[in-house]
Design a protein around this motif. Structure first.
Motif, short mmCIF file in Angstrom:
data_model
loop_
_atom_site.label_atom_id
_atom_site.label_comp_id
_atom_site.label_asym_id
_atom_site.label_seq_id
_atom_site.Cartn_x
_atom_site.Cartn_y
_atom_site.Cartn_z
N ALA A 72 -18.09 -20.93 22.22
CA ALA A 72 -17.55 -22.22 22.69
C ALA A 72 -17.72 -22.50 24.18
N HIS A 73 -18.35 -21.58 24.92
CA HIS A 73 -18.54 -21.82 26.37
C HIS A 73 -19.65 -20.89 26.88
N VAL A 74 -20.77 -21.51 27.21
CA VAL A 74 -21.97 -20.79 27.63
C VAL A 74 -22.60 -21.56 28.78
N HIS A 75 -23.24 -20.84 29.70
CA HIS A 75 -24.13 -21.49 30.68
C HIS A 75 -25.53 -20.96 30.38
N TYR A 76 -26.30 -21.71 29.57
CA TYR A 76 -27.63 -21.16 29.21
C TYR A 76 -28.49 -20.91 30.44
N THR A 227 -15.02 -28.27 31.17
CA THR A 227 -14.96 -27.88 32.57
C THR A 227 -14.30 -26.50 32.65
N HIS A 228 -13.93 -26.08 33.86
CA HIS A 228 -13.26 -24.79 34.07
C HIS A 228 -11.86 -25.04 34.61
N LEU A 229 -10.96 -24.13 34.27
CA LEU A 229 -9.57 -24.29 34.71
C LEU A 229 -8.95 -22.93 35.00
N GLY A 266 -12.37 -24.05 30.11
CA GLY A 266 -12.81 -22.66 30.12
C GLY A 266 -11.91 -21.79 30.97
N HIS A 267 -11.58 -20.62 30.45
CA HIS A 267 -10.82 -19.54 31.09
C HIS A 267 -9.30 -19.75 30.97
N ALA A 268 -8.72 -20.70 31.72
CA ALA A 268 -7.29 -21.03 31.56
C ALA A 268 -6.40 -19.77 31.57
N THR A 317 -18.66 -16.38 25.08
CA THR A 317 -19.28 -15.34 25.91
C THR A 317 -19.28 -15.69 27.39
N ASP A 318 -19.30 -16.99 27.73
CA ASP A 318 -19.47 -17.42 29.12
C ASP A 318 -20.70 -16.78 29.77
N ILE A 319 -21.79 -16.71 29.05
CA ILE A 319 -23.07 -16.31 29.69
C ILE A 319 -23.29 -17.17 30.91
ZN ZN Z 1 -18.21 -21.25 32.55
#
Ligand code: ZN
Ligand code: GUN
Length: 426
Positions: A72-76, A227-229, A266-268, A317-319
């Motif tokens: 659910a959250h990746v940076h390809y 986004t990120h939080l 993301g993260h929270a 994974t947050d790659i």
């Molecule tokens: Zn991220």
């Protein structure tokens, strides 16, 4: 021609955080009948075989057939800088991430990295991902084209930044709005693709840019926003300094129209009570990225507390902040982090998070994440004895969960026997 996949089948009728492991549906000799990209029937293998003698049979024996993993959250674009040493979030972004992301205005580089990332994901049994791209429209076109040619259901968006990023990686409020809108119009709903409005995080957007993207979201409320939080304490202090009028980090997003039920945060990790109750009220989704949180030193996500108060949570994974493409490794890291907070996540809960939980977080649970008739046929087939160590532990198991847990804790792509996308083995 219909295909009948036979093996142990595992899916869910409810959320195991609410109902316990009994929410799972396990058949030790089950079948999944697929046709034209959809699951058309599930049930005992023998019954399906008798009822559909025309179907081509793929017998996977004792292997486990599940819905494909949903990341659910990746940076390809960070595929190339995975496992970069020694930095915390802000330094890690400046040292490793931004220089690599600067290269994605080159379509050839973007295409090569998009293909590589998706193929690595498929090798791990991940059939859907939700990715950040870079500020370059080329990076979005490259990922969607690669996903389309593979038949994958993929969500992605242009990562908008107009401050606190190097030259060549900043757009403007207007360009972020115009380009995001053009990409959304070009790609959203094409085949299995979905656009996601994507401000990177509060520190890299001016108030004008956040407002512009909030306005865009209000024009397309059916589209997700990611986004990120509250990932690291230093980041939270920086946000407080940049937005002195805001009550807290989440309030920055809310003020600019960037808080909603289709929001993916993301993260929270380091949330205040006010932020938690506000997220719960709007029904936003929190995305847990456990290998990343350990690798960058971010902190311990409160899975048990957040789930028990009714938050919607996905797993990712947050790659390339995360250190593995494998959702098995990611489940293991989620288990470890929950243990460090004094809570043991059940294997039924971990597997649910990686499939239906993430699909729900992304708003895709009516299409993917379970083995129900009518769902899209994205599947993973898992060997529960993929290494000698895992095999000897699984051999002592008394039930499915004991047989599955060694693969969750010690498995990787060697456990992935097959990945099916849109009804086709890839
Ligand atoms: Zn991220
Ligand atoms: N916060 C803002 N951008 C990023 C990113 O690329 N990775 C992670 N882990 N956190 C971020």
């Amino acid at each position: 021609m219909p295909e009948l996949l036979i093996g142990q089948t595992l899916t869910y009728a409810a959320d195991p955080f609410d109902e316990g492991p009994g929410a799972a549906r396990h058949d030790s000799r089950g079948g999944v009948l697929i046709d034209a990209g959809r699951i058309v029937a599930t049930g005992p293998a023998d019954r399906l075989r008798a009822a559909h003698p025309d179907a081509r049979v793929q017998d996977y024996g004792q292997a486990l057939i599940s819905a494909g993993f949903v990341d659910a959250h990746v940076h390809y674009p960070q595929t190339g800088i995975i496992a970069s040493w020694g930095k915390r979030l802000i330094d890690w972004l400046n040292t490793y991430t931004f220089p690599e992301e600067s290269r994605f205005g080159d379509p050839a580089h973007a295409q090569a990295m998009a293909a590589l990332c998706l193929d690595l994901m498929l090798a791990q049994g991940t059939t859907t991902l939700c990715s950040f791209c870079t500020i370059h429209t080329e990076s979005v076109d490259a990922l969607f084209a690669a996903a389309r040619s593979r038949g994958m259901r993929v969500l992605a968006g242009k990562t908008c930044m107009d401050r606190n990023a190097p030259d060549g990686l900043r757009d403007s409020a207007q360009a972020a709005y115009d380009q995001s809108k053009a990409l959304l119009e070009r790609w959203h709903g094409v085949d299995r693709l979905g656009y996601v409005i994507t401000p990177r995080f509060a520190p890299t957007s001016t108030p004008d840019q956040l407002a512009a993207l909030g306005a865009l979201w209000s024009e397309y409320p059916e589209v997700p926003m990611q986004t990120h939080l509250s990932e690291q304490r230093e980041e939270i202090a920086w946000v407080a300094a940049l937005f002195p009028g805001s009550r807290d980090y989440l309030d920055v997003y809310e003020r600019f129209g960037l808080l909603g039920a289709r929001g993916l945060y993301g993260h929270a990790i380091h949330l205040t009570d006010r932020e938690r109750s506000r997220l719960r009220e709007v029904g936003a989704a929190l995305i847990h990225c456990p290998t990343s949180n350990a690798f960058i030193g971010s902190g311990l996500f409160d899975m048990a507390g957040l789930k028990s108060e009714g938050q919607r949570i996905g797993l990712a994974t947050d790659i390339g902040g995360g250190s593995s493409f494998s959702m098995l490794r990611t489940m293991a890291a989620a288990y470890d982090i929950a243990q460090l907070r004094g809570h043991a996540l059940h294997p039924a809960q971990l597997w649910w998070l990686a499939t239906q939980g993430s699909a729900r977080a992304l708003g895709l649970d009516d299409r993917i994440g379970t083995l129900q008739p009518g769902m899209e046929a994205d599947l993973v087939v898992i060997d529960l004895a993929s290494t000698p160590l895992i095999a000897q532990r699984a051999a002592r198991a008394n039930d499915l969960w004991e047989a599955l847990f060694p693969t969750i804790m010690m498995g990787d792509d060697r456990a992935v026997i097959a990945t099916w996308v849109n009804g086709r083995k890839v």
